[in-house]
Design a protein around this motif. Structure first.
Motif, PDB file in Angstrom:
ATOM      1  N   MET A  13      -9.656 -10.381 -13.443  1.00 51.26           N
ATOM      2  CA  MET A  13     -10.370 -10.888 -12.277  1.00 51.26           C
ATOM      3  C   MET A  13      -9.709 -12.157 -11.775  1.00 51.26           C
ATOM      4  SD  MET A  13     -14.328 -12.155 -12.080  1.00 51.26           S
ATOM      5  CE  MET A  13     -14.264 -13.274 -13.459  1.00 51.26           C
ATOM      6  N   THR A  14      -9.755 -12.324 -10.462  1.00 57.89           N
ATOM      7  CA  THR A  14      -9.262 -13.564  -9.892  1.00 57.89           C
ATOM      8  C   THR A  14      -9.935 -13.804  -8.556  1.00 57.89           C
ATOM      9  OG1 THR A  14      -7.263 -14.838  -9.360  1.00 57.89           O
ATOM     10  CG2 THR A  14      -7.308 -12.545  -8.656  1.00 57.89           C
ATOM     11  N   GLY A  15      -9.907 -15.033  -8.078  1.00 61.87           N
ATOM     12  CA  GLY A  15     -10.555 -15.367  -6.823  1.00 61.87           C
ATOM     13  C   GLY A  15      -9.588 -15.306  -5.657  1.00 61.87           C
ATOM     14  N   ALA A  16     -10.162 -15.368  -4.451  1.00 62.94           N
ATOM     15  CA  ALA A  16      -9.366 -15.343  -3.229  1.00 62.94           C
ATOM     16  C   ALA A  16     -10.098 -16.183  -2.185  1.00 62.94           C
ATOM     17  CB  ALA A  16      -9.162 -13.904  -2.758  1.00 62.94           C
ATOM     18  N   TYR A  17      -9.793 -15.937  -0.903  1.00 64.11           N
ATOM     19  CA  TYR A  17     -10.420 -16.702   0.164  1.00 64.11           C
ATOM     20  C   TYR A  17     -11.660 -15.997   0.700  1.00 64.11           C
ATOM     21  CZ  TYR A  17      -6.195 -19.509   0.108  1.00 64.11           C
ATOM     22  OH  TYR A  17      -5.175 -20.336  -0.282  1.00 64.11           O
ATOM     23  N   ASN A  18     -12.372 -16.684   1.570  1.00 63.70           N
ATOM     24  CA  ASN A  18     -13.576 -16.132   2.190  1.00 63.70           C
ATOM     25  C   ASN A  18     -14.653 -15.831   1.142  1.00 63.70           C
ATOM     26  OD1 ASN A  18     -14.061 -15.298   5.155  1.00 63.70           O
ATOM     27  ND2 ASN A  18     -15.067 -13.677   4.014  1.00 63.70           N
ATOM     28  N   ASN A  19     -14.590 -16.575   0.047  1.00 61.87           N
ATOM     29  CA  ASN A  19     -15.512 -16.346  -1.075  1.00 61.87           C
ATOM     30  C   ASN A  19     -15.392 -14.947  -1.658  1.00 61.87           C
ATOM     31  OD1 ASN A  19     -16.483 -18.906  -1.196  1.00 61.87           O
ATOM     32  ND2 ASN A  19     -18.470 -18.457  -0.263  1.00 61.87           N
ATOM     33  N   PHE A  20     -14.211 -14.353  -1.486  1.00 56.84           N
ATOM     34  CA  PHE A  20     -13.965 -13.061  -2.109  1.00 56.84           C
ATOM     35  C   PHE A  20     -13.385 -13.277  -3.499  1.00 56.84           C
ATOM     36  CE2 PHE A  20     -15.385 -11.217   1.479  1.00 56.84           C
ATOM     37  CZ  PHE A  20     -14.519 -10.681   2.414  1.00 56.84           C
ATOM     38  N   PHE A  21     -13.686 -12.349  -4.384  1.00 57.12           N
ATOM     39  CA  PHE A  21     -12.977 -12.306  -5.652  1.00 57.12           C
ATOM     40  C   PHE A  21     -12.616 -10.863  -5.937  1.00 57.12           C
ATOM     41  CE2 PHE A  21     -16.581 -10.890  -8.315  1.00 57.12           C
ATOM     42  CZ  PHE A  21     -17.661 -11.266  -7.538  1.00 57.12           C
ATOM     43  N   ARG A  22     -11.589 -10.694  -6.728  1.00 52.79           N
ATOM     44  CA  ARG A  22     -11.006  -9.363  -6.924  1.00 52.79           C
ATOM     45  C   ARG A  22     -11.033  -9.006  -8.399  1.00 52.79           C
ATOM     46  NH1 ARG A  22      -8.900  -5.827  -4.187  1.00 52.79           N
ATOM     47  NH2 ARG A  22      -6.647  -6.109  -4.168  1.00 52.79           N
ATOM     48  N   MET A  23     -11.256  -7.713  -8.653  1.00 57.91           N
ATOM     49  CA  MET A  23     -11.199  -7.209 -10.032  1.00 57.91           C
ATOM     50  C   MET A  23     -10.268  -6.016 -10.074  1.00 57.91           C
ATOM     51  SD  MET A  23     -14.956  -7.224 -11.573  1.00 57.91           S
ATOM     52  CE  MET A  23     -16.017  -8.614 -11.504  1.00 57.91           C
ATOM     53  N   VAL A  71      -8.118 -10.079   8.926  1.00 56.93           N
ATOM     54  CA  VAL A  71      -7.401 -11.167   8.264  1.00 56.93           C
ATOM     55  C   VAL A  71      -7.593 -12.487   9.000  1.00 56.93           C
ATOM     56  CG1 VAL A  71      -5.174 -11.922   7.412  1.00 56.93           C
ATOM     57  CG2 VAL A  71      -5.679  -9.503   7.550  1.00 56.93           C
ATOM     58  N   ASP A  72      -7.631 -12.394  10.325  1.00 57.91           N
ATOM     59  CA  ASP A  72      -7.705 -13.620  11.118  1.00 57.91           C
ATOM     60  C   ASP A  72      -9.071 -14.278  11.062  1.00 57.91           C
ATOM     61  OD1 ASP A  72      -5.625 -11.837  13.331  1.00 57.91           O
ATOM     62  OD2 ASP A  72      -5.040 -13.526  12.059  1.00 57.91           O
ATOM     63  N   SER A  73     -10.081 -13.550  10.624  1.00 54.82           N
ATOM     64  CA  SER A  73     -11.399 -14.184  10.561  1.00 54.82           C
ATOM     65  C   SER A  73     -11.771 -14.604   9.144  1.00 54.82           C
ATOM     66  CB  SER A  73     -12.464 -13.264  11.150  1.00 54.82           C
ATOM     67  OG  SER A  73     -12.374 -11.988  10.566  1.00 54.82           O
ATOM     68  N   LEU A  74     -10.793 -14.587   8.247  1.00 55.20           N
ATOM     69  CA  LEU A  74     -11.061 -15.071   6.891  1.00 55.20           C
ATOM     70  C   LEU A  74     -11.270 -16.578   6.924  1.00 55.20           C
ATOM     71  CD1 LEU A  74      -8.371 -13.157   4.801  1.00 55.20           C
ATOM     72  CD2 LEU A  74     -10.833 -12.770   4.763  1.00 55.20           C
ATOM     73  N   ASP A  75     -12.197 -17.020   6.137  1.00 51.15           N
ATOM     74  CA  ASP A  75     -12.456 -18.459   6.054  1.00 51.15           C
ATOM     75  C   ASP A  75     -11.668 -19.021   4.879  1.00 51.15           C
ATOM     76  OD1 ASP A  75     -15.511 -20.466   6.146  1.00 51.15           O
ATOM     77  OD2 ASP A  75     -13.416 -21.014   5.870  1.00 51.15           O
ATOM     78  N   PHE A  76     -10.627 -19.790   5.204  1.00 54.16           N
ATOM     79  CA  PHE A  76      -9.758 -20.320   4.155  1.00 54.16           C
ATOM     80  C   PHE A  76     -10.323 -21.561   3.484  1.00 54.16           C
ATOM     81  CE2 PHE A  76      -6.273 -17.458   4.261  1.00 54.16           C
ATOM     82  CZ  PHE A  76      -6.298 -16.926   5.532  1.00 54.16           C
ATOM     83  N   THR A  77     -11.443 -22.066   3.993  1.00 55.37           N
ATOM     84  CA  THR A  77     -12.069 -23.188   3.315  1.00 55.37           C
ATOM     85  C   THR A  77     -12.975 -22.693   2.194  1.00 55.37           C
ATOM     86  OG1 THR A  77     -13.945 -23.213   4.823  1.00 55.37           O
ATOM     87  CG2 THR A  77     -12.041 -24.563   5.410  1.00 55.37           C
ATOM     88  N   LYS A  78     -13.311 -21.422   2.234  1.00 57.32           N
ATOM     89  CA  LYS A  78     -14.144 -20.849   1.177  1.00 57.32           C
ATOM     90  C   LYS A  78     -13.236 -20.164   0.168  1.00 57.32           C
ATOM     91  CE  LYS A  78     -18.174 -20.038   4.055  1.00 57.32           C
ATOM     92  NZ  LYS A  78     -18.985 -19.013   4.718  1.00 57.32           N
ATOM     93  N   LYS A  79     -12.830 -20.935  -0.819  1.00 58.72           N
ATOM     94  CA  LYS A  79     -11.888 -20.366  -1.787  1.00 58.72           C
ATOM     95  C   LYS A  79     -12.531 -20.320  -3.161  1.00 58.72           C
ATOM     96  CE  LYS A  79      -9.396 -23.926  -0.071  1.00 58.72           C
ATOM     97  NZ  LYS A  79      -8.148 -24.576   0.309  1.00 58.72           N
ATOM     98  N   ILE A  80     -12.310 -19.222  -3.834  1.00 61.29           N
ATOM     99  CA  ILE A  80     -12.821 -19.094  -5.198  1.00 61.29           C
ATOM    100  C   ILE A  80     -11.656 -19.334  -6.146  1.00 61.29           C
ATOM    101  CG2 ILE A  80     -13.831 -17.511  -6.874  1.00 61.29           C
ATOM    102  CD1 ILE A  80     -15.574 -16.458  -4.680  1.00 61.29           C
TER     103      ILE A  80
END
Lengths: 425, 249
Positions: free
Chosen positions: A332-342, A384-393
């Motif tokens: 597991m790891t985090g990403a932007y837009n408060n997304f995280f990936r598994m 992609v363009d509407s991802l919020d890069f300030t919300k990072k996990i």
């Protein structure tokens, strides 16, 4: 901004979860024991203790502030009724002991219930104080302060499997400490060049092997891993093994080095593999193969064409962490837009989930998210363009044995449990 | 490394380069983007947060990027081309005044040409000391290389300038070296005396440092410069903060 979570860590049983924040505080959560009476309250985490670990300091010689932000917390294996953890900011590591008090002695001879001295003329017989139950009180005390060991910023700490020593790594050096000794440490790695003009590479993360107390790994800003054996020499500048993947010439750009910088390295529970995170991927390395990783997973490859913007707004320097599940089958790891990936290593399936209040009601099932990169766009897809890069996990943790994960989204902590099944969907 | 005429990778908003277009049209836009990346990187290196020690990993990565760009530009031979383009924009007066500001006494003694990068590095050695005059001199030094180089390049080989540039980058890290002295003697023994001459000169010139800083940035800006005044403002806020701390402590 003082409550931005900067680190998350389960203890060895998963009963406790510690978070550190930018304001130097540590908050410990404890899992409620599961009870048959309240099946829906199974194993929720509640606040157990809060304490101020580090305070801001000012280095007068350099005219620089030393941030109180907690960079890392590591639990010590529990050896008695007390729990212990190490917490560190940029410069100083502290050992904290957490104890519970649920009884107190009553019936003193010389003092009354409020602690005031008794009038001795009223004391006619001796009594033995007895322990009576009281409301649970959690006490946290600093037991050791390991200061002045680092010139540069501490990025990692790791407790050795021998439970007696631990290491702390900064940008250029790694020190080995004994948990009971605070006035000295051994320097085991030093990559500071004689001439600082020649500096081109720094240490980004390091960790002890989970079983072999002589082995540790450290990662660099150039994307390499070095496995070192402390038995080989006192100063482990010469690695035993160097893990490095040759660059892909077709993807070469001015940002190649930056995106290859390893932001986190974690040994698998088995001790056979290492997991690394760089800007766009997570990679699984077999300790026996130094030439390339055995598995590579794309976290958010759609950012590859945005690297210049991400360089401009400094996002390209974000340091994401990564985590194994208890059986080393899912990473597991985090990403932007408060997304995280598994990523499930066996089925090769992956999922994107979101940690946000809107999409997470208690006991609701997380809905998989999708980022669309042009072409067909499904409902609920995010472009992609509407991802919020300030919300990072950046910080995530996985329970050592169960499918419970802790996700830090800026100043919110999300804890997700998978009760129904553990299969990826 | 990069073949002319091929579509560039990893620059945002990539323009479509038709296959029919000759490499000639592709080169200026690629070079412009590369130049702006170089400018951006240099600005990033300057803008170390005044209060907290800068992130060493980030600084190293940016510096390595700058080196890469510079190496490629040197190989391409485009370094000369870019600088001849910008010659016309700088007035001679400005060149002369910045020349004086940026020459270290050592360079003057040796009668060296091309002082820009040498003193650029010297300014960096004390950029951590949060002196506004240094910030101003650093900012001006960034602008001067391209202006000065237009005269200098014809005399020097690219190789030498590469060395100067390399030296200037490398000395960014010396800042950190110099910033952790063990004793007070060490603190002063490592300071380059020639810098103090520059410092005295600058503080003498700057009556109102705040205004001077912003004015100088605007004066020295060239069309391709991307350094915004907002950077200047953040430096000023930091300066206020530092003054606050010094007053309070």
């Amino acid at each position: 901004a003082a409550d931005i979570i900067s680190t998350v860590e389960f203890n060895h049983t998963g009963e406790l979860l510690a978070t550190g924040d930018k304001g130097g505080r540590v908050v410990i959560f404890q899992r409620e024991p599961e009870s048959k009476n309240e099946p829906y309250n199974q194993g929720e985490y509640n606040v157990y203790s809060t304490f101020q670990s580090h305070e801001p300091e000012f280095d007068y010689l350099k005219s620089l502030e030393i941030e109180e932000k907690i960079n890392k917390i590591k639990w010590l294996p529990q050896q008695n009724a007390a729990h212990s953890l190490l917490s560190t900011n940029d410069k100083t590591i502290k050992l904290w002991k957490i104890t519970e008090r649920d009884k107190r002695p009553e019936g003193y001879n010389l003092k009354d219930e409020e602690g005031k001295l008794k009038d001795l003329s009223t004391v006619t017989s001796l009594q033995v104080p007895v322990l009576k139950p009281m409301d649970l009180m959690v006490e946290v005390t600093p037991r050791r302060i390991f200061a002045n060991g680092h010139t540069y910023h501490v990025n990692s700490i790791s407790v050795n499997s021998d439970c007696e020593t631990y290491m702390s790594a900064d940008d250029l050096r790694i020190n080995l400490w004994h948990l009971a000794i605070t006035d000295r440490s051994f320097n085991i790695v030093d990559i500071k060049p004689a001439n600082m003009e020649d500096l081109t590479e720094v240490i980004t993360a390091s960790e002890f092997h989970p079983h072999h107390c002589n082995l540790f790994v450290y990662s660099s800003s150039k994307g390499s891993l070095r496995l070192c054996d402390m038995r080989a020499s006192a100063l482990c500048d010469k690695h035993s093994k160097l893990y490095e993947e040759p660059e892909d010439p077709s993807n070469r750009s001015f940002f190649s080095e930056i995106i290859s910088s390893v932001s986190d390295v974690k040994f698998s529970h088995s001790g056979r593999y290492m997991l690394t995170r760089d800007y766009l991927t997570v990679k699984v390395w077999d300790l026996n193969m130094e030439t390339k990783p055995v598995e590579t997973y794309q976290v958010h490859d759609y950012l590859r064409s945005k690297l210049c913007s991400l360089y401009e707004n400094d996002c390209i320097f974000d340091k994401f962490e990564c985590a194994w599940n208890g059986s080393d089958s899912v990473i597991m790891t985090g990403a932007y837009n408060n997304f995280f990936r598994m990523f499930d290593r066996n089925t090769k399936r992956d999922v994107t989930l979101e940690a946000s209040r809107e999409s997470s009601k208690p006991r609701a099932i997380l809905k998989p998210r999708r980022v669309c990169v042009g072409g067909k766009r499904r409902k609920d897809d995010i472009s992609v363009d509407s991802l919020d890069f300030t919300k990072k996990i950046l910080h995530t943790a996985w329970h050592p044995t169960e499918n419970i994960i802790a996700i830090a989204a800026t100043n919110n902590l999300y804890i997700f449990q998978d009760k129904v099944n553990s299969e990826m969907h | 490394m990069f073949v002319r005429g091929l579509k560039r990778k990893c620059f945002d908003g990539e323009e479509d380069i038709e296959g029919t277009l000759a490499g000639i049209k592709a080169i200026p836009s690629y070079n412009l983007q590369r130049q702006s990346l170089l400018d951006m990187s240099l600005v990033k290196l300057q803008l170390c947060h005044m209060l907290v020690e800068p992130n060493l990993c980030r600084s190293v990565l940016i510096a390595n990027t700058v080196r890469q760009i510079q190496e490629e530009m040197t190989q391409d031979g485009t370094w000369q081309m870019i600088n001849t383009q910008s010659t016309g924009q700088a007035s001679l007066d400005r060149l002369v005044s910045t020349d004086i500001l940026c020459r270290s006494s050592r360079d003057q003694a040796e009668g060296k040409h091309g002082p820009a990068y040498g003193t650029f590095s010297k300014d960096f050695e004390s950029d951590q000391a949060q002196d506004s005059s240094e910030t101003m001199s650093t900012a001006s030094a960034v602008q001067t290389p391209r202006n000065l180089q237009s005269n200098v390049w014809e005399m020097e080989s690219p190789q030498e300038n590469k060395g100067n540039f390399q030296k200037s980058l490398d000395q960014i890290f010396e800042t950190l070296e110099n910033k952790s002295p063990n004793t007070v003697e060490d603190l002063f023994s490592e300071v380059d005396n020639s810098y103090y001459d520059l410092d005295t000169m600058l503080t003498g010139m700057m009556s109102n440092t705040k205004m001077g800083h912003c004015d100088s940035l605007e004066t020295f800006s060239s069309p391709t410069n991307t350094a915004p005044n907002s950077n200047c403002k953040s430096d000023l806020n930091d300066l206020d903060h530092i003054v606050e701390i010094l007053v309070e402590s």
